[in-house]
Design a protein around this motif. Structure first.
Motif, short mmCIF file in Angstrom:
data_model
loop_
_atom_site.label_atom_id
_atom_site.label_comp_id
_atom_site.label_asym_id
_atom_site.label_seq_id
_atom_site.Cartn_x
_atom_site.Cartn_y
_atom_site.Cartn_z
N LEU A 1 48.33 64.40 51.81
CA LEU A 1 47.36 63.53 51.10
C LEU A 1 46.80 64.59 50.39
CD1 LEU A 1 46.01 60.92 50.59
CD2 LEU A 1 44.53 61.40 52.29
N THR A 2 46.58 65.89 50.70
CA THR A 2 45.70 66.92 49.89
C THR A 2 46.62 67.33 48.71
OG1 THR A 2 46.69 68.83 51.03
CG2 THR A 2 44.84 67.72 51.98
N ARG A 3 47.67 67.00 48.33
CA ARG A 3 48.45 67.29 47.33
C ARG A 3 48.81 66.25 46.34
NH1 ARG A 3 53.96 69.64 48.55
NH2 ARG A 3 53.98 69.92 46.22
N LYS A 4 48.40 65.05 46.61
CA LYS A 4 48.66 63.72 46.03
C LYS A 4 47.96 63.78 44.72
CE LYS A 4 48.34 58.84 46.29
NZ LYS A 4 48.02 57.59 46.82
N ALA A 5 48.26 63.37 43.67
CA ALA A 5 47.87 63.09 42.35
C ALA A 5 46.89 61.81 42.57
CB ALA A 5 48.90 62.86 41.30
N VAL A 6 45.74 62.22 41.76
CA VAL A 6 44.48 61.05 41.75
C VAL A 6 44.20 60.63 40.38
CG1 VAL A 6 42.24 60.87 42.50
CG2 VAL A 6 43.58 62.22 43.95
N VAL A 7 44.08 59.41 40.02
CA VAL A 7 43.62 59.08 38.77
C VAL A 7 42.62 59.66 38.54
CG1 VAL A 7 43.15 56.97 37.46
CG2 VAL A 7 45.13 56.75 39.24
N ASP A 8 42.51 59.88 36.84
CA ASP A 8 41.08 60.72 36.45
C ASP A 8 39.95 59.70 36.27
OD1 ASP A 8 42.38 63.27 36.64
OD2 ASP A 8 43.35 63.05 34.79
N GLY A 9 38.76 60.18 36.05
CA GLY A 9 37.87 59.38 35.37
C GLY A 9 36.71 59.24 36.56
N GLU A 10 35.29 58.61 35.90
CA GLU A 10 34.45 58.33 37.01
C GLU A 10 33.68 57.13 36.08
OE1 GLU A 10 30.48 60.00 39.17
OE2 GLU A 10 31.86 61.50 38.32
N VAL A 11 34.28 56.03 36.41
CA VAL A 11 33.63 54.74 35.58
C VAL A 11 32.67 54.03 36.52
CG1 VAL A 11 34.20 52.74 34.38
CG2 VAL A 11 35.75 54.82 34.28
N HIS A 12 31.49 53.75 36.06
CA HIS A 12 30.47 53.03 36.94
C HIS A 12 30.30 51.55 36.37
CE1 HIS A 12 28.48 56.69 38.52
NE2 HIS A 12 29.18 57.30 37.47
N TRP A 13 30.32 50.51 37.29
CA TRP A 13 30.12 49.20 37.19
C TRP A 13 28.95 48.49 37.76
CZ3 TRP A 13 34.79 47.99 34.68
CH2 TRP A 13 35.65 48.71 34.80
N GLN A 14 28.65 47.46 37.09
CA GLN A 14 27.65 46.68 37.37
C GLN A 14 28.06 45.68 38.67
OE1 GLN A 14 24.47 47.39 36.29
NE2 GLN A 14 23.69 45.92 38.02
N SER A 15 27.98 45.92 39.69
CA SER A 15 28.47 44.93 40.83
C SER A 15 27.48 43.97 41.11
CB SER A 15 28.84 45.95 41.89
OG SER A 15 29.25 45.12 43.06
N GLU A 16 27.89 42.94 41.61
CA GLU A 16 27.26 41.77 42.15
C GLU A 16 27.88 41.27 43.41
OE1 GLU A 16 26.55 38.73 39.17
OE2 GLU A 16 25.73 40.12 37.69
N LEU A 17 26.92 41.21 44.48
CA LEU A 17 27.86 40.60 45.84
C LEU A 17 26.49 40.10 46.51
CD1 LEU A 17 30.11 40.01 47.61
CD2 LEU A 17 29.54 42.27 48.72
N THR A 18 26.48 38.97 46.69
CA THR A 18 25.34 38.21 47.51
C THR A 18 26.06 37.60 48.69
OG1 THR A 18 24.18 37.70 45.62
CG2 THR A 18 23.63 36.46 47.65
N LYS B 1 27.62 28.11 58.02
CA LYS B 1 28.51 28.96 56.96
C LYS B 1 27.78 30.22 56.33
CE LYS B 1 31.50 25.55 56.42
NZ LYS B 1 33.03 25.63 56.95
N ARG B 2 28.90 31.01 56.21
CA ARG B 2 28.32 32.55 55.52
C ARG B 2 28.86 32.44 54.12
NH1 ARG B 2 25.90 36.25 58.17
NH2 ARG B 2 26.74 35.62 60.07
N ILE B 3 28.13 32.40 53.10
CA ILE B 3 28.60 32.33 51.96
C ILE B 3 28.63 33.53 50.84
CG2 ILE B 3 28.32 31.22 49.51
CD1 ILE B 3 27.20 28.76 51.31
N LEU B 4 29.90 33.83 50.40
CA LEU B 4 29.69 35.05 49.63
C LEU B 4 30.17 34.77 48.28
CD1 LEU B 4 31.13 35.82 52.59
CD2 LEU B 4 31.92 37.72 51.71
N THR B 5 29.14 35.27 47.06
CA THR B 5 29.54 35.12 45.82
C THR B 5 29.15 36.48 44.97
OG1 THR B 5 27.12 34.54 45.46
CG2 THR B 5 28.80 32.70 45.95
N GLY B 6 30.02 36.66 43.96
CA GLY B 6 30.08 37.90 43.15
C GLY B 6 30.90 37.94 42.01
N ASN B 7 31.09 39.41 41.52
CA ASN B 7 31.74 39.37 40.43
C ASN B 7 32.98 40.41 40.72
OD1 ASN B 7 30.73 41.96 40.73
ND2 ASN B 7 29.84 41.76 38.51
N ARG B 8 33.29 40.44 41.84
CA ARG B 8 34.42 41.42 42.16
C ARG B 8 34.67 42.94 41.59
NH1 ARG B 8 39.54 37.12 42.58
NH2 ARG B 8 38.78 36.00 44.33
N LEU B 9 33.41 43.18 41.22
CA LEU B 9 33.27 44.89 40.62
C LEU B 9 32.74 45.59 41.77
CD1 LEU B 9 31.91 44.10 36.85
CD2 LEU B 9 34.28 44.67 37.53
#
Length: 235
Positions: free
Chosen positions: A107-124, A131-139
């Motif tokens: 695992l220490t030699r494995k190639a990793v996808v570059d970048g550092e992209v930030h997202w506006q996540s929503e999860l309630t 019932k336990r209800i989950l809503t969000g935007n999957r980010l």
């Protein structure tokens, strides 16, 4: 880019399983756990585990899980699938970190996808009656790599994943007080759970039945977008 020695991982907390029969927690206990795990994280959801004791984990010789699935019932060391993988998609080339002769990967030699992209996540997550209800935007609430994988990224030579991450609204209803199922159920090839970070959980095999963590080129938190645009974490 290679995986840094100071391993970074997402504080995923509990993966809430689709169907709601995996956690036999009292409702009040589940409420408390969710409150603690959804508290804001000072570093944007990414934690440095460089001080974690990995003495029992040799990251240079992790077991390769290619073909480790069963269709007839649960089996230790295998993934119980609904159907045999057969569509052949996934990484186009084995990386130098894979040692098929000895059945391991580094695992220490494995190639990793570059970048550092930030997202506006929503999860309630809220409880309404039984019932336990989950809503969000999957980010995700943590940075990801840049997808689709760029041709200039060293990871591209192994995996040309053309998928991108995009917002998708969702709503899931689960039992507020789940109980353990009487029998084990197989998992499918799509999403099998939701992380409290907003990402989806997929099982540990790619579409060809190979070890996804070993073969797919993912970002620093072992994430990659699915064809549908969901951010997925391979378990």
């Amino acid at each position: 880019m290679k995986i840094p020695l100071k391993m970074l991982s997402v504080l995923a907390g509990i993966g809430i399983v689709w169907g709601g029969s995996a956690l036999a927690l009292p409702a009040d206990t589940a409420d408390n756990v969710i409150k603690q795990l959804t508290a804001p994280l000072s570093s944007g959801g990414v934690h440095d585990h460089s001080d974690h004791d990995h003495s029992e984990e040799d990251l240079t010789k992790l077991p390769l899980g290619d073909g480790k699935y069963t269709l007839t019932g649960p089996k230790k060391g295998y993934i119980y699938l609904q159907s045999k993988p057969q569509d052949g998609r996934g990484a186009s080339k084995d990386g130098e970190w894979i040692d098929k002769a000895n059945g391991t990967f580094d695992l220490t030699r494995k190639a990793v996808v570059d970048g550092e992209v930030h997202w506006q996540s929503e999860l309630t997550i809220e409880r309404k009656g039984d019932k336990r209800i989950l809503t969000g935007n999957r980010l995700p609430d943590h940075p990801t790599g840049s997808f689709p994988i760029s041709k200039s990224d060293d990871a591209y030579q192994y995996d040309q994943n053309p998928n991108s991450i995009r917002e998708q609204l969702f709503r899931v209803e689960l039992p507020a007080n789940p109980t353990a199922a009487k029998m084990a159920s197989p998992v499918n090839s799509g999403a099998i759970g939701i992380m409290l970070t907003g990402s989806l959980i997929f099982n540990g095999l790619d579409a060809s039945g190979r070890d996804a963590v070993a073969h797919e080129t993912q970002d620093a938190v072992t994430g990659t977008p699915s064809k549908a645009g969901n951010t997925t974490i391979t378990t």
